[in-house]
Design a protein around this motif. Structure first.
Motif, PDB file in Angstrom:
ATOM      1  N   ARG A 167       0.836  -1.204   0.000  1.00 42.72           N
ATOM      2  CA  ARG A 167       0.000   0.000   0.000  1.00 42.72           C
ATOM      3  C   ARG A 167       0.871   1.253   0.000  1.00 42.72           C
ATOM      4  O   ARG A 167       1.875   1.334   0.688  1.00 42.72           O
ATOM      5  CB  ARG A 167      -0.900  -0.014   1.233  1.00 42.72           C
ATOM      6  N   LYS A 168       0.449   2.230  -0.794  1.00 45.55           N
ATOM      7  CA  LYS A 168       1.139   3.521  -0.835  1.00 45.55           C
ATOM      8  C   LYS A 168       0.344   4.535  -0.013  1.00 45.55           C
ATOM      9  O   LYS A 168      -0.874   4.631  -0.136  1.00 45.55           O
ATOM     10  CB  LYS A 168       1.254   4.005  -2.284  1.00 45.55           C
ATOM     11  N   GLU A 169       1.033   5.297   0.806  1.00 48.49           N
ATOM     12  CA  GLU A 169       0.371   6.319   1.615  1.00 48.49           C
ATOM     13  C   GLU A 169      -0.040   7.505   0.736  1.00 48.49           C
ATOM     14  O   GLU A 169       0.557   7.755  -0.324  1.00 48.49           O
ATOM     15  CB  GLU A 169       1.301   6.809   2.731  1.00 48.49           C
ATOM     16  N   GLU A 170      -1.057   8.227   1.153  1.00 53.94           N
ATOM     17  CA  GLU A 170      -1.604   9.311   0.345  1.00 53.94           C
ATOM     18  C   GLU A 170      -0.598  10.420   0.080  1.00 53.94           C
ATOM     19  O   GLU A 170      -0.643  11.075  -0.964  1.00 53.94           O
ATOM     20  CB  GLU A 170      -2.844   9.889   1.034  1.00 53.94           C
ATOM     21  N   ASN A 171       0.304  10.658   1.010  1.00 49.64           N
ATOM     22  CA  ASN A 171       1.270  11.749   0.849  1.00 49.64           C
ATOM     23  C   ASN A 171       2.553  11.294   0.159  1.00 49.64           C
ATOM     24  O   ASN A 171       3.533  12.031   0.109  1.00 49.64           O
ATOM     25  CB  ASN A 171       1.619  12.354   2.209  1.00 49.64           C
ATOM     26  N   GLN A 172       2.550  10.099  -0.400  1.00 43.47           N
ATOM     27  CA  GLN A 172       3.742   9.567  -1.045  1.00 43.47           C
ATOM     28  C   GLN A 172       3.596   9.560  -2.570  1.00 43.47           C
ATOM     29  O   GLN A 172       2.490   9.477  -3.104  1.00 43.47           O
ATOM     30  CB  GLN A 172       4.034   8.147  -0.554  1.00 43.47           C
ATOM     31  N   MET A 173       4.725   9.620  -3.241  1.00 39.34           N
ATOM     32  CA  MET A 173       4.800   9.519  -4.696  1.00 39.34           C
ATOM     33  C   MET A 173       5.389   8.157  -5.037  1.00 39.34           C
ATOM     34  O   MET A 173       6.378   7.735  -4.418  1.00 39.34           O
ATOM     35  CB  MET A 173       5.699  10.624  -5.258  1.00 39.34           C
ATOM     36  N   ARG A 174       4.786   7.446  -5.985  1.00 36.48           N
ATOM     37  CA  ARG A 174       5.298   6.126  -6.368  1.00 36.48           C
ATOM     38  C   ARG A 174       5.942   6.197  -7.755  1.00 36.48           C
ATOM     39  O   ARG A 174       5.291   6.536  -8.744  1.00 36.48           O
ATOM     40  CB  ARG A 174       4.189   5.085  -6.348  1.00 36.48           C
ATOM     41  N   ILE A 175       7.224   5.872  -7.799  1.00 38.83           N
ATOM     42  CA  ILE A 175       7.980   5.830  -9.044  1.00 38.83           C
ATOM     43  C   ILE A 175       8.152   4.372  -9.450  1.00 38.83           C
ATOM     44  O   ILE A 175       8.559   3.541  -8.645  1.00 38.83           O
ATOM     45  CB  ILE A 175       9.368   6.485  -8.881  1.00 38.83           C
ATOM     46  N   ALA A 176       7.852   4.063 -10.699  1.00 36.03           N
ATOM     47  CA  ALA A 176       8.051   2.715 -11.226  1.00 36.03           C
ATOM     48  C   ALA A 176       9.243   2.727 -12.173  1.00 36.03           C
ATOM     49  O   ALA A 176       9.408   3.655 -12.967  1.00 36.03           O
ATOM     50  CB  ALA A 176       6.810   2.229 -11.959  1.00 36.03           C
ATOM     51  N   VAL A 177      10.070   1.680 -12.091  1.00 42.16           N
ATOM     52  CA  VAL A 177      11.222   1.537 -12.981  1.00 42.16           C
ATOM     53  C   VAL A 177      11.188   0.140 -13.590  1.00 42.16           C
ATOM     54  O   VAL A 177      11.022  -0.853 -12.864  1.00 42.16           O
ATOM     55  CB  VAL A 177      12.550   1.731 -12.220  1.00 42.16           C
ATOM     56  N   THR A 178      11.305   0.052 -14.924  1.00 43.39           N
ATOM     57  CA  THR A 178      11.451  -1.268 -15.545  1.00 43.39           C
ATOM     58  C   THR A 178      12.746  -1.871 -15.006  1.00 43.39           C
ATOM     59  O   THR A 178      13.783  -1.205 -14.992  1.00 43.39           O
ATOM     60  CB  THR A 178      11.510  -1.149 -17.080  1.00 43.39           C
ATOM     61  N   TYR A 179      12.690  -3.145 -14.610  1.00 39.70           N
ATOM     62  CA  TYR A 179      13.758  -3.645 -13.726  1.00 39.70           C
ATOM     63  C   TYR A 179      14.239  -5.025 -14.131  1.00 39.70           C
ATOM     64  O   TYR A 179      13.449  -5.916 -14.455  1.00 39.70           O
ATOM     65  CB  TYR A 179      13.206  -3.692 -12.299  1.00 39.70           C
ATOM     66  N   GLU A 180      15.575  -5.199 -14.102  1.00 41.92           N
ATOM     67  CA  GLU A 180      16.177  -6.513 -14.290  1.00 41.92           C
ATOM     68  C   GLU A 180      17.569  -6.516 -13.663  1.00 41.92           C
ATOM     69  O   GLU A 180      18.440  -5.734 -14.054  1.00 41.92           O
ATOM     70  CB  GLU A 180      16.270  -6.885 -15.769  1.00 41.92           C
ATOM     71  N   ASN A 181      17.771  -7.384 -12.696  1.00 44.93           N
ATOM     72  CA  ASN A 181      19.073  -7.555 -12.044  1.00 44.93           C
ATOM     73  C   ASN A 181      19.679  -6.236 -11.574  1.00 44.93           C
ATOM     74  O   ASN A 181      20.873  -5.967 -11.759  1.00 44.93           O
ATOM     75  CB  ASN A 181      20.055  -8.253 -12.988  1.00 44.93           C
ATOM     76  N   GLY A 182      18.849  -5.406 -10.976  1.00 43.89           N
ATOM     77  CA  GLY A 182      19.333  -4.160 -10.401  1.00 43.89           C
ATOM     78  C   GLY A 182      19.411  -2.994 -11.363  1.00 43.89           C
ATOM     79  O   GLY A 182      19.630  -1.856 -10.950  1.00 43.89           O
ATOM     80  N   LYS A 183      19.216  -3.260 -12.655  1.00 44.20           N
ATOM     81  CA  LYS A 183      19.362  -2.202 -13.647  1.00 44.20           C
ATOM     82  C   LYS A 183      18.025  -1.828 -14.288  1.00 44.20           C
ATOM     83  O   LYS A 183      17.044  -2.549 -14.157  1.00 44.20           O
ATOM     84  CB  LYS A 183      20.342  -2.646 -14.739  1.00 44.20           C
ATOM     85  N   VAL A 184      18.022  -0.694 -14.973  1.00 47.59           N
ATOM     86  CA  VAL A 184      16.841  -0.262 -15.721  1.00 47.59           C
ATOM     87  C   VAL A 184      16.731  -1.152 -16.952  1.00 47.59           C
ATOM     88  O   VAL A 184      17.605  -1.139 -17.820  1.00 47.59           O
ATOM     89  CB  VAL A 184      16.961   1.211 -16.148  1.00 47.59           C
ATOM     90  N   PHE A 185      15.645  -1.935 -17.030  1.00 45.91           N
ATOM     91  CA  PHE A 185      15.450  -2.821 -18.176  1.00 45.91           C
ATOM     92  C   PHE A 185      15.121  -1.979 -19.404  1.00 45.91           C
ATOM     93  O   PHE A 185      14.361  -1.014 -19.320  1.00 45.91           O
ATOM     94  CB  PHE A 185      14.333  -3.815 -17.883  1.00 45.91           C
ATOM     95  N   GLN A 186      15.655  -2.389 -20.564  1.00 47.40           N
ATOM     96  CA  GLN A 186      15.647  -1.505 -21.723  1.00 47.40           C
ATOM     97  C   GLN A 186      14.456  -1.639 -22.665  1.00 47.40           C
ATOM     98  O   GLN A 186      14.341  -0.865 -23.612  1.00 47.40           O
ATOM     99  CB  GLN A 186      16.945  -1.703 -22.512  1.00 47.40           C
ATOM    100  N   HIS A 187      13.559  -2.574 -22.447  1.00 51.89           N
ATOM    101  CA  HIS A 187      12.433  -2.755 -23.363  1.00 51.89           C
ATOM    102  C   HIS A 187      11.127  -2.833 -22.570  1.00 51.89           C
ATOM    103  O   HIS A 187      10.769  -3.890 -22.062  1.00 51.89           O
ATOM    104  CB  HIS A 187      12.609  -4.014 -24.208  1.00 51.89           C
ATOM    105  N   PHE A 188      10.421  -1.731 -22.491  1.00 48.23           N
ATOM    106  CA  PHE A 188       9.219  -1.628 -21.655  1.00 48.23           C
ATOM    107  C   PHE A 188       8.243  -2.776 -21.883  1.00 48.23           C
ATOM    108  O   PHE A 188       7.767  -3.402 -20.940  1.00 48.23           O
ATOM    109  CB  PHE A 188       8.526  -0.294 -21.923  1.00 48.23           C
ATOM    110  N   GLY A 189       7.924  -3.069 -23.161  1.00 49.10           N
ATOM    111  CA  GLY A 189       6.923  -4.088 -23.463  1.00 49.10           C
ATOM    112  C   GLY A 189       7.326  -5.489 -23.055  1.00 49.10           C
ATOM    113  O   GLY A 189       6.482  -6.380 -22.991  1.00 49.10           O
TER     114      GLY A 189
END
Length: 263
Positions: free
Chosen positions: A121-143
């Protein structure tokens, strides 16, 4: 009164959804629907009969024949006349593994059960950032991303994070998934035009073209130092492309085909 068109069952979306002549610029294009593509895949590639194809797609044999003949004509028009070919849209639904006749080994749902996704659950006063993810890194193909890492931020500090599986969903479903998860913005690598449109419809801001460690990317965003590309597009290795999850009545355009932009 005409009978409503029955939604055609498609096992999977194509890995490549845009093709164009190599080195020959063209403005002419042909649009093949996903149900037309499915008849080509089943009949020509897997050597199914029209009756077997009809059973798998849950439509009549005569309907299969009509769809197949249209698909073959479009394919010939593209190859012979050098027209760009898109595979997109159509009146279809993706296989969910519950039908009485399944494609078995080819089906992403065969002999598996869909895991229930549990999101903190995310609290109302919080911002949620999503990152495509693989092994600690930003995954390069969203789909293609199999995981997101969610960062809940308060007063420009990460107070909580979690890694969430996507269960193999494509970009249309991923956009809805992010909305339901309460995501406020997305950081990713490459992302296609269809995925950008789906994401834009959710109102979630996009920061694409990001590489490197996921944690560092989020910290860079919070300090105003994130390096991203406003003109990002997906350009998969070995020209691979797959941009999404679409169901009956939805439309999709490919973003890259044969290593060239198909926009």
């Amino acid at each position: 009164m005409a009978r409503p068109t029955r939604c055609r069952r498609v096992c999977m979306e194509p890995a490549y959804d845009c093709f164009q002549p190599d080195g020959v610029p063209t403005r002419e294009e042909v649009m093949m629907t996903l149900d037309e593509y499915e008849t080509i895949r089943l009949i020509d590639l897997e050597k199914r009969t029209h009756e077997q194809c009809a059973k798998q797609m849950e439509i009549s044999r005569t309907t299969v024949t009509e769809i197949y003949e249209t698909a073959r004509q479009k394919l010939a028009d593209s190859v012979v006349n050098g027209k760009r070919l898109y595979i997109s849209g159509g009146h279809y639904q993706l296989c969910d593994g519950t039908a009485s006749f399944c494609c078995n080994k080819k089906c992403r749902y065969a002999k598996t059960s869909v895991k229930k996704i549990r999101i903190q659950r995310k609290e109302e006063n919080q911002m949620r950032i999503a990152v495509t993810y693989e092994n600690g890194k930003v995954f390069q193909h969203f789909g293609h991303t199999k995981q997101f890492k969610f960062y809940d931020v308060e007063d420009k500090k990460v107070v909580k994070s979690q890694i969430v599986d996507t269960n193999g969903q494509g970009h249309g479903a991923l956009s809805e998934f992010l909305t339901q998860a309460g995501v406020d913005m997305l950081i990713c690598g490459g992302i296609g035009g269809g995925a950008q449109t789906a994401l834009s419809n959710t109102g979630i801001p996009l920061y694409g073209g990001v590489t490197g460690e996921a944690d560092e990317a989020v910290n860079a965003y919070l300090t105003g130092e994130l390096n991203y590309d406003v003109n990002v597009h997906c350009s998969h290795h070995e020209h691979e492309h797959h941009c999404g999850e679409h169901h009956c009545g939805e439309d999709k355009h490919g973003c890259v085909g044969n290593g060239k932009s198909c926009q």
